[in-house]
Scaffold this motif. Sequence first.
Motif, PDB file in Angstrom:
ATOM      1  N   THR A   1      -7.370  57.243 -15.517  1.00  0.00           N
ATOM      2  CA  THR A   1      -8.428  58.040 -15.210  1.00  0.00           C
ATOM      3  C   THR A   1      -9.604  57.390 -14.730  1.00  0.00           C
ATOM      4  O   THR A   1     -10.211  57.773 -13.697  1.00  0.00           O
ATOM      5  N   GLY A   2     -10.036  56.489 -15.388  1.00  0.00           N
ATOM      6  CA  GLY A   2     -11.313  55.707 -15.057  1.00  0.00           C
ATOM      7  C   GLY A   2     -10.995  55.109 -13.620  1.00  0.00           C
ATOM      8  O   GLY A   2     -12.088  55.165 -12.798  1.00  0.00           O
ATOM      9  N   ALA A   3      -9.831  54.329 -13.420  1.00  0.00           N
ATOM     10  CA  ALA A   3      -9.477  54.110 -11.840  1.00  0.00           C
ATOM     11  C   ALA A   3      -9.856  55.054 -10.810  1.00  0.00           C
ATOM     12  O   ALA A   3     -10.422  54.953  -9.838  1.00  0.00           O
ATOM     13  N   VAL A   4      -9.032  56.235 -11.171  1.00  0.00           N
ATOM     14  CA  VAL A   4      -9.082  57.384 -10.276  1.00  0.00           C
ATOM     15  C   VAL A   4     -10.745  57.825  -9.663  1.00  0.00           C
ATOM     16  O   VAL A   4     -11.063  58.022  -8.587  1.00  0.00           O
TER      17      VAL A   4
ATOM     18  N   LEU B   1     -15.524  57.615  -6.531  1.00  0.00           N
ATOM     19  CA  LEU B   1     -16.954  57.256  -6.476  1.00  0.00           C
ATOM     20  C   LEU B   1     -17.081  56.363  -5.445  1.00  0.00           C
ATOM     21  O   LEU B   1     -18.293  56.168  -4.472  1.00  0.00           O
ATOM     22  N   GLY B   2     -16.416  55.074  -5.645  1.00  0.00           N
ATOM     23  CA  GLY B   2     -16.505  53.804  -4.685  1.00  0.00           C
ATOM     24  C   GLY B   2     -16.155  54.351  -3.149  1.00  0.00           C
ATOM     25  O   GLY B   2     -16.809  53.713  -2.157  1.00  0.00           O
ATOM     26  N   ASN B   3     -15.488  55.047  -2.886  1.00  0.00           N
ATOM     27  CA  ASN B   3     -15.161  55.883  -1.712  1.00  0.00           C
ATOM     28  C   ASN B   3     -16.231  56.363  -0.710  1.00  0.00           C
ATOM     29  O   ASN B   3     -16.317  56.646   0.258  1.00  0.00           O
TER      30      ASN B   3
ATOM     31  N   LYS C   1     -13.631  50.563   2.179  1.00  0.00           N
ATOM     32  CA  LYS C   1     -12.226  49.924   1.615  1.00  0.00           C
ATOM     33  C   LYS C   1     -12.533  49.095   0.385  1.00  0.00           C
ATOM     34  O   LYS C   1     -12.206  49.160  -0.847  1.00  0.00           O
ATOM     35  N   LEU C   2     -13.445  48.276   0.590  1.00  0.00           N
ATOM     36  CA  LEU C   2     -13.840  47.251  -0.490  1.00  0.00           C
ATOM     37  C   LEU C   2     -14.648  48.108  -1.606  1.00  0.00           C
ATOM     38  O   LEU C   2     -14.162  47.784  -2.912  1.00  0.00           O
TER      39      LEU C   2
ATOM     40  N   ALA D   1     -13.331  48.120  -5.456  1.00  0.00           N
ATOM     41  CA  ALA D   1     -14.112  47.711  -6.514  1.00  0.00           C
ATOM     42  C   ALA D   1     -14.448  48.785  -7.488  1.00  0.00           C
ATOM     43  O   ALA D   1     -14.493  48.629  -8.851  1.00  0.00           O
ATOM     44  N   GLY D   2     -14.648  50.020  -6.971  1.00  0.00           N
ATOM     45  CA  GLY D   2     -14.964  51.310  -8.002  1.00  0.00           C
ATOM     46  C   GLY D   2     -13.705  51.467  -8.914  1.00  0.00           C
ATOM     47  O   GLY D   2     -13.846  51.938  -9.994  1.00  0.00           O
ATOM     48  N   ALA D   3     -12.488  51.483  -8.191  1.00  0.00           N
ATOM     49  CA  ALA D   3     -11.246  51.560  -8.991  1.00  0.00           C
ATOM     50  C   ALA D   3     -10.999  50.603  -9.996  1.00  0.00           C
ATOM     51  O   ALA D   3     -10.546  51.026 -11.395  1.00  0.00           O
TER      52      ALA D   3
END
Length: 120
Positions: free
Chosen positions: A62-65, A70-72, A81-82, A86-88
């Motif tokens: 869940t945290g990775a998604v 958010l990182g996207n 992409k980076l 990193a957010g995931a």
Amino acid sequence: MKTIQRVMCMGALVAASFGAAAQTYGPKDEGRRFNDGSKVVCKNVEVQRNAKDPNRIAGTATGAVVGGLLGNQVGGGNGKKLATVAGAVAGGAAGRNIQGRSQQKNGDRVVERRCERQYR
């Protein structure tokens, strides 16, 4: 063919020797003494029985998604992409940590009798 049989036979011997070394003892063995002076000692140990997900897979996923989404939203091109990766990663670590704290707070504590061989 004979080489394969030899390897399999040697593997069986190694497995048997490790199986003999991995002796487990239970409460019925308490006080049992051995020729080398060692004996079986049992203790009551408090063990935490967490939830149904001891590896915290749900929190990590869940945290990775959420972190990836958010990182996207940040940057553009290769930076986007980076930032997604990193957010995931950061979100997965945070989700695992949050779920672990929740399980520790809400987990059941059980007393188990554990026995081991003590050498002198």
